[in-house]
Design an enzyme around this catalytic site. Sequence first.
Site, mmCIF file in Angstrom:
data_model
loop_
_atom_site.group_PDB
_atom_site.id
_atom_site.type_symbol
_atom_site.label_atom_id
_atom_site.label_comp_id
_atom_site.label_asym_id
_atom_site.label_seq_id
_atom_site.Cartn_x
_atom_site.Cartn_y
_atom_site.Cartn_z
ATOM 1 C CG LEU C 15 76.690 -51.491 -69.282
ATOM 2 C CD1 LEU C 15 77.096 -50.468 -68.232
ATOM 3 C CD2 LEU C 15 76.090 -52.724 -68.610
ATOM 4 N N GLY C 49 84.146 -44.813 -62.103
ATOM 5 C CA GLY C 49 83.782 -44.305 -60.786
ATOM 6 C C GLY C 49 82.498 -44.817 -60.203
ATOM 7 C CG HIS C 257 86.245 -36.503 -67.141
ATOM 8 N ND1 HIS C 257 87.219 -36.344 -66.179
ATOM 9 C CD2 HIS C 257 85.304 -37.314 -66.584
ATOM 10 C CE1 HIS C 257 86.877 -37.034 -65.100
ATOM 11 N NE2 HIS C 257 85.719 -37.632 -65.314
ATOM 12 N NE ARG C 273 87.919 -34.209 -60.536
ATOM 13 C CZ ARG C 273 86.773 -33.927 -61.157
ATOM 14 N NH1 ARG C 273 86.081 -32.875 -60.807
ATOM 15 N NH2 ARG C 273 86.316 -34.704 -62.108
#
Lengths: 257, 259, 661
Positions: C15, C49, C257, C273
Amino acid sequence: MKGSTTNAPVSAARRLRRWPARLDFLQSATGLALGLFMWVHMFFVATILLGKDVMWTVARMFEGYFIFGRPVYGLVSALVATIATLFVVHAALALRKFPANYRQYRTYRDHIKEMKHEDTTLWYWQVVTGFALFFLASVHLYIMLTRPDRIGPFESADRVWSDLMWPLYLVLLFAVEFHGGVGLYRLALKWGWFAGDGHDAAGTRRKLRFFKWALTGFFLVLGLLTLAAYMKIGIDHAPFYGQHYVPGAAATTGVTP
Amino acid sequence: MSSVTDSAPPKAAIPPADAPKRMLHFHVLRHDPQDPVSIPHFEVFELEEAPGMTLFIALNEIREKLDPSLAFDFVCRAGICGSCGMVVNGRPGLACRTLTQDLPAEISLAPLPAFELIADLSVNTGKWMRGMSERLETWVHSLGQEVDLARIEERMDPELADRIYELDRCIECGCCVAACGTARMREDFVGAVGLNKIARFALDPRDQRTDQDFYELVGNDDGVFGCMTLLGCHDVCPKQLPLQTQIAFLRRKMVKAGL
Amino acid sequence: MKVVYTDVLVIGGGLAGLRVAIGARRRGHDAIVLSLVPPKRSHSAAAQGGMQASLANVTKGQGDNEDVHFEDTVKGSDWGADQQVVRMFVNTAPKAVRELAAWGVPWSRVRQGDRQVIINGEKVTITERDAAHGLVAQRDFGGTRKWRTCYVSDGTGHAMLFAVGDRAIAEGIPVHERTEALALIHDGQRCYGAIVRNLITGEITAYVAKATAIATGGAGRVYRVTTNAVICEGIGAALALETGVVPLGNMEAVQFHPTGIFPAGILVTEGCRGDGGLLRDASGHRFMPDYEPEKKELASRDVVSRRMEEHIRKGNAARSRFGEHLWLDITLLGRKHIEHNLREVKEICQYFLGVDPVEQWIPVRPAQHYTMGGVRTNHTGQTPALRGLFAAGEVACWDMHGFNRLGGNSVAETVVAGMIVGEFIADFIESPEGELDIPTAVLREALEAERGKLDTLLRHGGREQADALKAEMQQVMTDRVGIFRTGADLQQAVDKLQELLVRSRDIGMRSRRDGPNPELVTAYRVQKMIKIALCIARGALTRTESRGAHFREDHPRRNDAEWLKRTLATWSDPLATLPTLNYEALDVGRMELPPGWRGYGNKDYVDHPDTPQRAAEVSKLRETLGDADRHSVQAALMPYEHLLPASLRGRNERIDEKLPT
């Protein structure tokens, strides 16, 4: 087309580019017509199982006998000509999809062997049966076109047995039922028919596949019984080869009035 | 429903450790097209199966222990990047998330067909996909309107956003192309991956192309009309994209645009 | 000698790299992107996420703005970040989301009305405003006070990467796939491009460029257990390091993580979470509230990972034949939510664990995840030490993450840095500095040097095996340079890595072809990777405090008095076995947010001598300005807008903060 205004004529190139859509549509449309005709045809032919009179009535109906009071064979020829045209168009269009050379053919065969995937394998058999139909169906159509007067309980039976057409019809039956069954099944998937809201593509396909095999099975059984019936009549009628059937006659063998 | 603070531990997820170990035989198609003396052939590697072993683990073990020159591609090893498409026992799939416990002891591995072979199990899907993207212009065409980035974004129906994402999930792994009889026979066919992209952009209101524009791209026998509905694509797609319905949708749309 | 000329050479097709190239291209400059793999296969795709941007569309995000995002990020960084860069970042992030929306990213959108969510294990009904209907939605993530993470189901990185990748194709930017930069071409002052190897043919080419940007991502693969893709080997950082003049910043800042699936280390998103998933131990007890009563499962990643390991050490781990782990329980979210918003998670559990997360818990354990450190740049993304060399994304130490990155800030950084650095690169090229005047001798020497190294590897019959060295390095990093660090462990790690580095100079090949030869690739990469590992281990050994993700058991307190500074590692002598460490102090006197407690984690820290004074200054300024709008207050505390490229300045509109029309 909505997109173009009247003073901006669609360019020749653009017109040319529309053909793929038309050809694709035509291939499906002719296929659908032929597939449905195949089923209807089978029902008509199978009326022999309900008795010779029923079959005789159906045959005369197509000749306009009950309208004109006499058989107009041209009507049958016209119908046959229409089907034959659809057949030729469909065959020509389908030809585009055939493997174009041995390399493509070989690649596809290997692909089938590796993948072991039903819809991929079925297509191969569709091609094989389609190829067979070029010849088998052509023979049948030519006879129907040229001798529309020879359709009836005895006439057809004579053709099946005495004219030795039953081996061709036997192969034709399997080829046409398989080809048409798979073809109609594939049409439904190709255009997304019976898909509901589209959320259960797998379920739709499972159902369609079940119906396809069920219908193919049904028509094969029906076809075999019908062919057997004609062969039986043909055998019995062989001594009287050429004689026409007359409804209401008490005897089952042909006694000329 | 378990209570928030305490809850009974769950049933064991992973099979027990004392399951008997298998010896696996990997029949790997080897070939280096740049080497003039190389001939494609299967080479067999034997490996003891380990618990939870994937083809990613197995192939790396083969490379480490048996043949350091074995070429294959992995990137994310989590089934999301699409690098490791290969033909496993005849079917295209993602090697990284294929567990050996789901395969027989004899495992054949071949590179994805329909793509340029780099070496052994490594194929140049990237080159093919870039070509497809350039040909089908797989990006939002907004007709030169610049967006003011300081302003609140354009609204989109939440449902529509979800539907676009559903098709946007394609990872360009190439399995659909390798599983497609048409693509195998005709190398210019755009494949399900290309058709799905067009369906995706046709759905997206931010892309201002009309059906006529899309017709110019896929309204031909290398595009949607080349598809013979063999559906190998649909059945092998690792992301379970609704290719069967999407290609049908596109066919209807394109016929309408072309008639 | 094969040479390719271009304006901008971007090394890395994820990206950040793609967005940099697009930025330069849109300013009218040619750009070539080098990528190890097809760019859409980059590790950016793994960001599941979401991306943080303070759009404040959802009800739970109301009141969010750049200021809140800024504070969360700085606190998350444990005050290690460059606060001006953080400001540049938080102001650009909403613009990035909106740009991506225009480019086709199918962001999940807000639906007006009531919906049920799980917060702290309880079902809660949230009502979304009518005014927000159809705008980009946000979800909750760790270490944030507002719901700020914009997402596309749980395939955010994928959707972003495909939109940006397709945009690069639309701009006609060539991506040279399956090529690898082996070294930068430079003369100690100016970077001229890179020596590049074609991974298919083995051919070596010199790429000469006015500006070179490194955007190669992280270095997770120096660890054995990592969520990173196999291509995240820190090679881009090593290219800069091997110039001998460019420093790597804060390499010891490595994030773990909390929820890598056990044992494979594959990531399941923080969104689990964020959406209400819980962490449980062997007995099924939800233990995070015991340690972090306020943020619980949603404290920052460094804190949660540490608490998990602490809980395992106390003997509460579940056991499988692979070892000890804990559980992530998302069963309470329900099938519909999981199949809709956490679909990748479901697939990963299904394929790699044979677990259905709707019914069963997921075995997890912290795994290496992110490299906060990297090529040290200034706010424009350029390395001060080598003109014409830029870095963006995870590979850079720009430095907006300091010692711990917040979830959702990395994928945001890629595009934001891409936007900003792309503009600065274009500025650089258009300036007199950007002119290229390269002596052919520099080019020839650079080419010959790399050719020589490869020939040595291929033909000189060294005794060491590359993959064995790599495995040893990964093991020592995971064992001794992990979440809990001690001086003794780190010393052992440094010693071992030095030994490995020496051995790596004697690697030999079993297979000698030059084309697609994976063994050769491992060989020249492992030589670089061990150097990166040494920068991490040596930096960690020397830093005798705990800050963010860097936790020293023997020095458990954050020590601003001695360590409010950035580690700079350089490697000037190619034959050395250790990097040289220097330090760059952070100026408390200019901080908008003076150091304090993060609001979670350890409350015990040593203040910097300047902190009380700056804190007093800041509160006085706030008092004086009183009712002034937040933008004026911010500008008074720490001006930063002048640092942004002109095209990216300006406020961001929100439902509750309309811009004048």
